[in-house]
Motif scaffolding. Structure first.
Motif, PDB file in Angstrom:
ATOM      1  N   ALA A 237       0.587  -0.679  -0.191  1.00  0.00           N
ATOM      2  CA  ALA A 237      -0.439  -0.047  -0.076  1.00  0.00           C
ATOM      3  C   ALA A 237       1.315   1.226   0.081  1.00  0.00           C
ATOM      4  O   ALA A 237       2.344   1.112  -0.639  1.00  0.00           O
ATOM      5  CB  ALA A 237      -1.248  -0.034   0.981  1.00  0.00           C
ATOM      6  N   ALA A 238       0.376   2.091   0.131  1.00  0.00           N
ATOM      7  CA  ALA A 238       0.396   3.552   0.101  1.00  0.00           C
ATOM      8  C   ALA A 238       0.141   4.809   1.474  1.00  0.00           C
ATOM      9  O   ALA A 238      -0.789   4.338   1.278  1.00  0.00           O
ATOM     10  CB  ALA A 238       0.920   4.470  -1.290  1.00  0.00           C
ATOM     11  N   ALA A 239       1.060   5.408   1.698  1.00  0.00           N
ATOM     12  CA  ALA A 239       0.424   6.713   2.971  1.00  0.00           C
ATOM     13  C   ALA A 239       0.657   7.511   1.936  1.00  0.00           C
ATOM     14  O   ALA A 239       2.191   8.872   1.938  1.00  0.00           O
ATOM     15  CB  ALA A 239       1.089   6.304   3.638  1.00  0.00           C
ATOM     16  N   ASP A 240      -0.510   8.659   1.832  1.00  0.00           N
ATOM     17  CA  ASP A 240      -0.289  10.387   2.057  1.00  0.00           C
ATOM     18  C   ASP A 240       0.102  10.550   2.881  1.00  0.00           C
ATOM     19  O   ASP A 240      -1.167  10.318   4.126  1.00  0.00           O
ATOM     20  CB  ASP A 240      -1.204  10.673   1.063  1.00  0.00           C
ATOM     21  CG  ASP A 240      -0.806  10.366  -0.857  1.00  0.00           C
ATOM     22  OD1 ASP A 240       0.192   9.467  -0.542  1.00  0.00           O
ATOM     23  OD2 ASP A 240      -1.643  10.396  -1.371  1.00  0.00           O
ATOM     24  N   THR A 241       0.711  11.977   2.835  1.00  0.00           N
ATOM     25  CA  THR A 241       0.896  12.877   3.740  1.00  0.00           C
ATOM     26  C   THR A 241       0.468  14.269   2.835  1.00  0.00           C
ATOM     27  O   THR A 241       0.735  14.357   1.826  1.00  0.00           O
ATOM     28  CB  THR A 241       2.141  12.807   4.570  1.00  0.00           C
ATOM     29  OG1 THR A 241       3.204  13.598   3.926  1.00  0.00           O
ATOM     30  CG2 THR A 241       2.039  12.001   5.230  1.00  0.00           C
ATOM     31  N   VAL A 242      -0.248  15.206   3.930  1.00  0.00           N
ATOM     32  CA  VAL A 242      -0.483  16.950   3.120  1.00  0.00           C
ATOM     33  C   VAL A 242       0.026  17.723   4.273  1.00  0.00           C
ATOM     34  O   VAL A 242       0.217  17.702   5.741  1.00  0.00           O
ATOM     35  CB  VAL A 242      -1.615  16.711   3.124  1.00  0.00           C
ATOM     36  CG1 VAL A 242      -2.335  16.446   1.753  1.00  0.00           C
ATOM     37  CG2 VAL A 242      -3.114  16.912   4.906  1.00  0.00           C
ATOM     38  N   GLY A 243       0.717  18.680   3.952  1.00  0.00           N
ATOM     39  CA  GLY A 243       1.164  20.109   5.072  1.00  0.00           C
ATOM     40  C   GLY A 243      -1.027  20.830   5.429  1.00  0.00           C
ATOM     41  O   GLY A 243      -0.632  20.778   3.813  1.00  0.00           O
ATOM     42  N   THR A 244      -0.068  21.177   6.263  1.00  0.00           N
ATOM     43  CA  THR A 244      -1.566  21.608   7.188  1.00  0.00           C
ATOM     44  C   THR A 244      -1.024  23.207   7.557  1.00  0.00           C
ATOM     45  O   THR A 244       1.003  23.319   7.552  1.00  0.00           O
ATOM     46  CB  THR A 244      -2.048  21.229   7.897  1.00  0.00           C
ATOM     47  OG1 THR A 244      -1.609  20.855   8.685  1.00  0.00           O
ATOM     48  CG2 THR A 244      -2.360  19.912   7.895  1.00  0.00           C
ATOM     49  N   SER A 245      -0.988  23.924   8.016  1.00  0.00           N
ATOM     50  CA  SER A 245      -0.711  25.255   9.073  1.00  0.00           C
ATOM     51  C   SER A 245      -0.332  24.743  10.205  1.00  0.00           C
ATOM     52  O   SER A 245       0.985  25.793  11.136  1.00  0.00           O
ATOM     53  CB  SER A 245      -2.901  26.130   9.372  1.00  0.00           C
ATOM     54  OG  SER A 245      -3.107  25.518  10.167  1.00  0.00           O
ATOM     55  N   GLU A 246      -0.756  23.838  10.126  1.00  0.00           N
ATOM     56  CA  GLU A 246       0.358  23.248  11.991  1.00  0.00           C
ATOM     57  C   GLU A 246       0.699  22.253  11.654  1.00  0.00           C
ATOM     58  O   GLU A 246       1.965  21.844  12.045  1.00  0.00           O
ATOM     59  CB  GLU A 246      -0.595  22.905  12.877  1.00  0.00           C
ATOM     60  CG  GLU A 246      -1.980  23.712  13.199  1.00  0.00           C
ATOM     61  CD  GLU A 246      -3.154  23.128  14.145  1.00  0.00           C
ATOM     62  OE1 GLU A 246      -2.792  21.444  14.540  1.00  0.00           O
ATOM     63  OE2 GLU A 246      -3.506  23.880  14.371  1.00  0.00           O
ATOM     64  N   GLY A 247       1.500  22.226  10.516  1.00  0.00           N
ATOM     65  CA  GLY A 247       2.963  21.102  10.094  1.00  0.00           C
ATOM     66  C   GLY A 247       2.275  20.231   8.974  1.00  0.00           C
ATOM     67  O   GLY A 247       1.339  19.949   8.216  1.00  0.00           O
ATOM     68  N   TRP A 248       2.789  18.857   8.727  1.00  0.00           N
ATOM     69  CA  TRP A 248       1.837  17.728   8.435  1.00  0.00           C
ATOM     70  C   TRP A 248       1.273  17.326   9.135  1.00  0.00           C
ATOM     71  O   TRP A 248       1.501  16.505  10.110  1.00  0.00           O
ATOM     72  CB  TRP A 248       3.409  16.785   7.919  1.00  0.00           C
ATOM     73  CG  TRP A 248       4.488  17.569   7.091  1.00  0.00           C
ATOM     74  CD1 TRP A 248       5.763  18.189   7.129  1.00  0.00           C
ATOM     75  CD2 TRP A 248       4.523  17.528   5.175  1.00  0.00           C
ATOM     76  NE1 TRP A 248       6.281  18.885   5.720  1.00  0.00           N
ATOM     77  CE2 TRP A 248       5.011  18.626   4.738  1.00  0.00           C
ATOM     78  CE3 TRP A 248       3.419  17.359   4.591  1.00  0.00           C
ATOM     79  CZ2 TRP A 248       5.706  19.493   4.034  1.00  0.00           C
ATOM     80  CZ3 TRP A 248       3.566  17.800   3.404  1.00  0.00           C
ATOM     81  CH2 TRP A 248       4.578  18.300   2.584  1.00  0.00           C
ATOM     82  N   ALA A 249       0.554  15.827   8.127  1.00  0.00           N
ATOM     83  CA  ALA A 249      -0.585  15.473   8.655  1.00  0.00           C
ATOM     84  C   ALA A 249      -0.918  14.078   7.830  1.00  0.00           C
ATOM     85  O   ALA A 249      -0.591  14.501   6.499  1.00  0.00           O
ATOM     86  CB  ALA A 249      -1.925  16.214   8.902  1.00  0.00           C
TER      87      ALA A 249
END
Length: 198
Positions: free
Chosen positions: A80-92
Motif C-alpha cells: 500500500a501507500a500512505a499520503d501526507t499533506v501539509g497543513t497550517s500546523e505542519g504535516w498530517a
C-alpha cells in the motif's frame, strides 16, 4: 546508479508511523492488502508529490508541492501507500491506499535504478489527465520540496497512463511537457477588459 531518495520531513514520517500504529486507522482503510499483511509494516521510499497545476502560454509548468507519499512495505514488496499533506500546523497523515500506482511506482523505481546517471526521485501528478509520473530530477542535492523540471530530468509515466502515452517509457522533460501541453492545453491569458460604452 543508485537513487538519491530525499529525506521526508520528520513530522510527515511520524504521522504515518502513528497511523500504522493505530489499529482503527488500518482497519478502516480501503486497503484489503494492508489489513491482511503479515508481519511488520514499514513506511519506505518517501517521495514528494508535486502537482502540475497548469502550463503557461510560454510553456512553463506551474508546479506545487502537495504532500509526501510513503510506500508501505510488508516483507519484500509494497502492499500500500500512505499520503501526507501539509497543513497550517505542519504535516498530517491523509490516507492509505492501494492499487496499480503502488506496484507501478515500485516498478518505475527499479527501472530508474538501472539508469546510467544518479537521480532524485519525485512524483509529478497531472490531475487534468488523471496521470502520475515518476519524476527523476538530475540535481540530487536539490531541495525535494521545490523546483521545476530541468531539461536533464526524466519523467516516467506510471501505469495506468492516459491513452496514447506509454507507461514506463522514460521521456525527457521537454518531450513529455510538449505532449501534455497539446493534451491539457496551455493556460490562455484572460480576454482584454471591454471598455464601457460611451
Amino acid at each position: 546508479m543508485p537513487l538519491h531518495v530525499p529525506p521526508a520531513p520528520p513530522a510527515a514520517l511520524r504521522t504515518v508511523l502513528a497511523a500504522l500504529g493505530t489499529p482503527s486507522a488500518v482497519r478502516h482503510a480501503h486497503t484489503p492488502s494492508l489489513r491482511s499483511a503479515q508481519g511488520p509494516l514499514t513506511p519506505e521510499l518517501p517521495l514528494p508529490v508535486h502537482v502540475l497545476d497548469r502550463i503557461t502560454a510560454d510553456g512553463v509548468p506551474v508546479i506545487r508541492l502537495a504532500g509526501w507519499r510513503f510506500l508501505i512495505r510488508a516483507g519484500d514488496h509494497a502492499v500500500a501507500a500512505a499520503d501526507t499533506v501539509g497543513t497550517s500546523e505542519g504535516w498530517a497523515f491523509s490516507h492509505f491506499f492501494e492499487g496499480p500506482y503502488v506496484t507501478s511506482t515500485e516498478r518505475a523505481l527499479r527501472q530508474a535504478e538501472e539508469a546510467p546517471h544518479p537521480y532524485q526521485p519525485r512524483l509529478l501528478s497531472v490531475p487534468g489527465l488523471y496521470m502520475l509520473t515518476l519524476w527523476l530530477h538530475a540535481d540530487v542535492a536539490a531541495d525535494a520540496s521545490a523546483g521545476l523540471p530541468d531539461p536533464l530530468d526524466l519523467l516516467i509515466p506510471l501505469a495506468p497512463a492516459p491513452p496514447g502515452i506509454a507507461s514506463h517509457r522514460p521521456h525527457r522533460v521537454a518531450e513529455l511537457l510538449s505532449l501534455l501541453t497539446r493534451r491539457v492545453g496551455p493556460a490562455t491569458p484572460p480576454p482584454p477588459a471591454l471598455s464601457p460604452a460611451a
